[in-house]
Design a protein around this motif. Structure first.
Motif, PDB file in Angstrom:
ATOM      1  N   ALA A 122       0.869  -1.165   0.000  1.00 22.45           N
ATOM      2  CA  ALA A 122       0.000   0.000   0.000  1.00 22.45           C
ATOM      3  C   ALA A 122       0.913   1.225   0.000  1.00 22.45           C
ATOM      4  CB  ALA A 122      -0.883  -0.006   1.245  1.00 22.45           C
ATOM      5  N   MET A 123       0.446   2.307  -0.577  1.00 24.56           N
ATOM      6  CA  MET A 123       1.286   3.492  -0.719  1.00 24.56           C
ATOM      7  C   MET A 123       0.586   4.714  -0.150  1.00 24.56           C
ATOM      8  SD  MET A 123       3.856   2.175  -2.336  1.00 24.56           S
ATOM      9  CE  MET A 123       4.757   3.620  -2.881  1.00 24.56           C
ATOM     10  N   GLY A 124       1.381   5.582   0.424  1.00 29.95           N
ATOM     11  CA  GLY A 124       0.820   6.809   0.972  1.00 29.95           C
ATOM     12  C   GLY A 124       1.695   8.004   0.643  1.00 29.95           C
ATOM     13  N   TRP A 125       1.062   9.155   0.591  1.00 35.14           N
ATOM     14  CA  TRP A 125       1.770  10.428   0.479  1.00 35.14           C
ATOM     15  C   TRP A 125       1.554  11.202   1.783  1.00 35.14           C
ATOM     16  CZ3 TRP A 125       5.109  11.939  -3.234  1.00 35.14           C
ATOM     17  CH2 TRP A 125       5.080  11.283  -4.466  1.00 35.14           C
ATOM     18  N   PHE A 126       2.647  11.708   2.305  1.00 38.80           N
ATOM     19  CA  PHE A 126       2.609  12.554   3.487  1.00 38.80           C
ATOM     20  C   PHE A 126       3.359  13.843   3.152  1.00 38.80           C
ATOM     21  CE2 PHE A 126       1.040   9.770   6.920  1.00 38.80           C
ATOM     22  CZ  PHE A 126       0.958   8.580   6.211  1.00 38.80           C
ATOM     23  N   ARG A 127       3.163  14.879   3.955  1.00 41.81           N
ATOM     24  CA  ARG A 127       3.889  16.121   3.721  1.00 41.81           C
ATOM     25  C   ARG A 127       4.292  16.751   5.052  1.00 41.81           C
ATOM     26  NH1 ARG A 127      -1.115  19.808   1.301  1.00 41.81           N
ATOM     27  NH2 ARG A 127      -2.242  20.095   3.300  1.00 41.81           N
ATOM     28  N   GLN A 128       5.330  17.534   4.984  1.00 44.13           N
ATOM     29  CA  GLN A 128       5.810  18.211   6.180  1.00 44.13           C
ATOM     30  C   GLN A 128       6.223  19.626   5.825  1.00 44.13           C
ATOM     31  OE1 GLN A 128       8.887  16.125   8.337  1.00 44.13           O
ATOM     32  NE2 GLN A 128       8.448  17.254  10.200  1.00 44.13           N
ATOM     33  N   ALA A 129       5.554  20.579   6.435  1.00 42.40           N
ATOM     34  CA  ALA A 129       5.876  21.991   6.260  1.00 42.40           C
ATOM     35  C   ALA A 129       6.850  22.409   7.354  1.00 42.40           C
ATOM     36  CB  ALA A 129       4.601  22.823   6.334  1.00 42.40           C
ATOM     37  N   PRO A 130       7.602  23.472   7.133  1.00 46.25           N
ATOM     38  CA  PRO A 130       8.575  23.924   8.133  1.00 46.25           C
ATOM     39  C   PRO A 130       7.912  24.179   9.484  1.00 46.25           C
ATOM     40  CG  PRO A 130       8.945  25.047   6.071  1.00 46.25           C
ATOM     41  CD  PRO A 130       7.670  24.279   5.902  1.00 46.25           C
ATOM     42  N   GLY A 131       8.504  23.615  10.531  1.00 44.75           N
ATOM     43  CA  GLY A 131       7.993  23.828  11.870  1.00 44.75           C
ATOM     44  C   GLY A 131       6.758  23.031  12.220  1.00 44.75           C
ATOM     45  N   LYS A 132       6.327  22.165  11.319  1.00 53.89           N
ATOM     46  CA  LYS A 132       5.119  21.376  11.565  1.00 53.89           C
ATOM     47  C   LYS A 132       5.435  19.891  11.502  1.00 53.89           C
ATOM     48  CE  LYS A 132       1.788  24.767   9.879  1.00 53.89           C
ATOM     49  NZ  LYS A 132       0.597  24.983   8.989  1.00 53.89           N
ATOM     50  N   GLU A 133       4.540  19.084  12.064  1.00 57.25           N
ATOM     51  CA  GLU A 133       4.694  17.642  12.001  1.00 57.25           C
ATOM     52  C   GLU A 133       4.291  17.130  10.620  1.00 57.25           C
ATOM     53  OE1 GLU A 133       4.036  16.233  16.625  1.00 57.25           O
ATOM     54  OE2 GLU A 133       2.358  16.124  15.225  1.00 57.25           O
ATOM     55  N   ARG A 134       4.830  15.969  10.286  1.00 54.12           N
ATOM     56  CA  ARG A 134       4.430  15.336   9.032  1.00 54.12           C
ATOM     57  C   ARG A 134       2.956  14.964   9.124  1.00 54.12           C
ATOM     58  NH1 ARG A 134       8.282  10.923   6.184  1.00 54.12           N
ATOM     59  NH2 ARG A 134       9.719  12.583   6.796  1.00 54.12           N
ATOM     60  N   GLU A 135       2.234  15.200   8.039  1.00 57.83           N
ATOM     61  CA  GLU A 135       0.807  14.910   8.035  1.00 57.83           C
ATOM     62  C   GLU A 135       0.418  14.085   6.820  1.00 57.83           C
ATOM     63  OE1 GLU A 135      -1.522  18.483   7.830  1.00 57.83           O
ATOM     64  OE2 GLU A 135      -0.798  19.034   5.846  1.00 57.83           O
ATOM     65  N   PHE A 136      -0.640  13.318   7.012  1.00 55.09           N
ATOM     66  CA  PHE A 136      -1.168  12.466   5.955  1.00 55.09           C
ATOM     67  C   PHE A 136      -1.787  13.310   4.851  1.00 55.09           C
ATOM     68  CE2 PHE A 136      -3.228   9.089   3.836  1.00 55.09           C
ATOM     69  CZ  PHE A 136      -4.539   9.463   3.607  1.00 55.09           C
ATOM     70  N   VAL A 137      -1.573  12.874   3.598  1.00 53.42           N
ATOM     71  CA  VAL A 137      -2.179  13.545   2.451  1.00 53.42           C
ATOM     72  C   VAL A 137      -3.121  12.599   1.710  1.00 53.42           C
ATOM     73  CG1 VAL A 137      -1.735  14.668   0.248  1.00 53.42           C
ATOM     74  CG2 VAL A 137      -0.181  15.066   2.170  1.00 53.42           C
ATOM     75  N   ALA A 138      -2.593  11.460   1.287  1.00 53.19           N
ATOM     76  CA  ALA A 138      -3.403  10.526   0.510  1.00 53.19           C
ATOM     77  C   ALA A 138      -2.791   9.129   0.597  1.00 53.19           C
ATOM     78  CB  ALA A 138      -3.492  10.968  -0.955  1.00 53.19           C
ATOM     79  N   ALA A 139      -3.616   8.119   0.356  1.00 55.08           N
ATOM     80  CA  ALA A 139      -3.131   6.738   0.376  1.00 55.08           C
ATOM     81  C   ALA A 139      -3.942   5.900  -0.587  1.00 55.08           C
ATOM     82  CB  ALA A 139      -3.208   6.146   1.781  1.00 55.08           C
ATOM     83  N   ILE A 140      -3.312   4.814  -1.044  1.00 49.94           N
ATOM     84  CA  ILE A 140      -3.983   3.899  -1.958  1.00 49.94           C
ATOM     85  C   ILE A 140      -3.682   2.477  -1.517  1.00 49.94           C
ATOM     86  CG2 ILE A 140      -2.026   3.919  -3.590  1.00 49.94           C
ATOM     87  CD1 ILE A 140      -4.163   3.795  -5.856  1.00 49.94           C
ATOM     88  N   SER A 141      -4.685   1.625  -1.579  1.00 48.29           N
ATOM     89  CA  SER A 141      -4.515   0.245  -1.152  1.00 48.29           C
ATOM     90  C   SER A 141      -3.671  -0.543  -2.145  1.00 48.29           C
ATOM     91  CB  SER A 141      -5.883  -0.415  -0.988  1.00 48.29           C
ATOM     92  OG  SER A 141      -6.559  -0.444  -2.241  1.00 48.29           O
ATOM     93  N   ARG A 142      -3.268  -1.739  -1.748  1.00 47.80           N
ATOM     94  CA  ARG A 142      -2.417  -2.561  -2.609  1.00 47.80           C
ATOM     95  C   ARG A 142      -3.085  -2.864  -3.937  1.00 47.80           C
ATOM     96  NH1 ARG A 142      -0.193  -7.552   0.768  1.00 47.80           N
ATOM     97  NH2 ARG A 142      -2.316  -7.640   1.548  1.00 47.80           N
ATOM     98  N   SER A 143      -4.376  -3.093  -3.894  1.00 48.01           N
ATOM     99  CA  SER A 143      -5.100  -3.413  -5.124  1.00 48.01           C
ATOM    100  C   SER A 143      -5.403  -2.175  -5.950  1.00 48.01           C
ATOM    101  CB  SER A 143      -6.414  -4.108  -4.773  1.00 48.01           C
ATOM    102  OG  SER A 143      -7.287  -3.197  -4.121  1.00 48.01           O
ATOM    103  N   GLY A 144      -5.259  -1.025  -5.331  1.00 46.95           N
ATOM    104  CA  GLY A 144      -5.631   0.214  -6.013  1.00 46.95           C
ATOM    105  C   GLY A 144      -7.120   0.495  -5.950  1.00 46.95           C
TER     106      GLY A 144
END
Length: 123
Positions: A34-56
């Motif tokens: 499974a795959m996910g995208w996360f992001r981290q802005a300066p001074g902030k914690e990493r946060e979830f953006v999007a994810a996709i299951s193994r099957s899509g």
């Protein structure tokens, strides 16, 4: 094991679009993860953006990007994408691709991640 390399980041004006790519390589089939995208802005914690299951077959989005971002995968190319439309200044961050056995929106739950790609949105 899997290695992840993100690309496609850059500088874009507010309202513009970008497509991030995450190329996977390794000894285990890409379709196993499974795959996910996360992001981290300066001074902030990493946060979830999007994810996709193994099957899509299942995708998940943070409320802040729902309707603007689209995650997709191409097993033939061992690549996952994040299409980002209607970008806002608050989307500015380093974006990380992550991989794991189970799809999740939880930070720190994936087993592998890349080096990240910078996205800067100018207002």
């Amino acid at each position: 094991q899997v290695q992840l390399v993100e690309s496609g980041g850059g500088l874009v004006q507010a309202g513009g679009s970008l497509r991030l790519s995450c190329a996977a390589s390794g000894r285990t089939s890409f379709s196993y993860y499974a795959m996910g995208w996360f992001r981290q802005a300066p001074g902030k914690e990493r946060e979830f953006v999007a994810a996709i299951s193994r099957s899509g077959g299942s995708t998940y989005y943070a409320d802040s990007v729902k309707g603007r971002f689209t995650i997709s995968g191409d097993n033939a190319k061992n690549t996952v994408y994040l299409r980002m439309n209607s970008l806002k200044s608050e989307d500015t961050a380093v974006y990380y691709c992550e991989a794991g056995v189970v799809v999740t929106t939880a930070r720190g739950a994936y087993n592998y991640w890349g080096q990240g790609t910078q996205v800067t949105v100018s207002s």
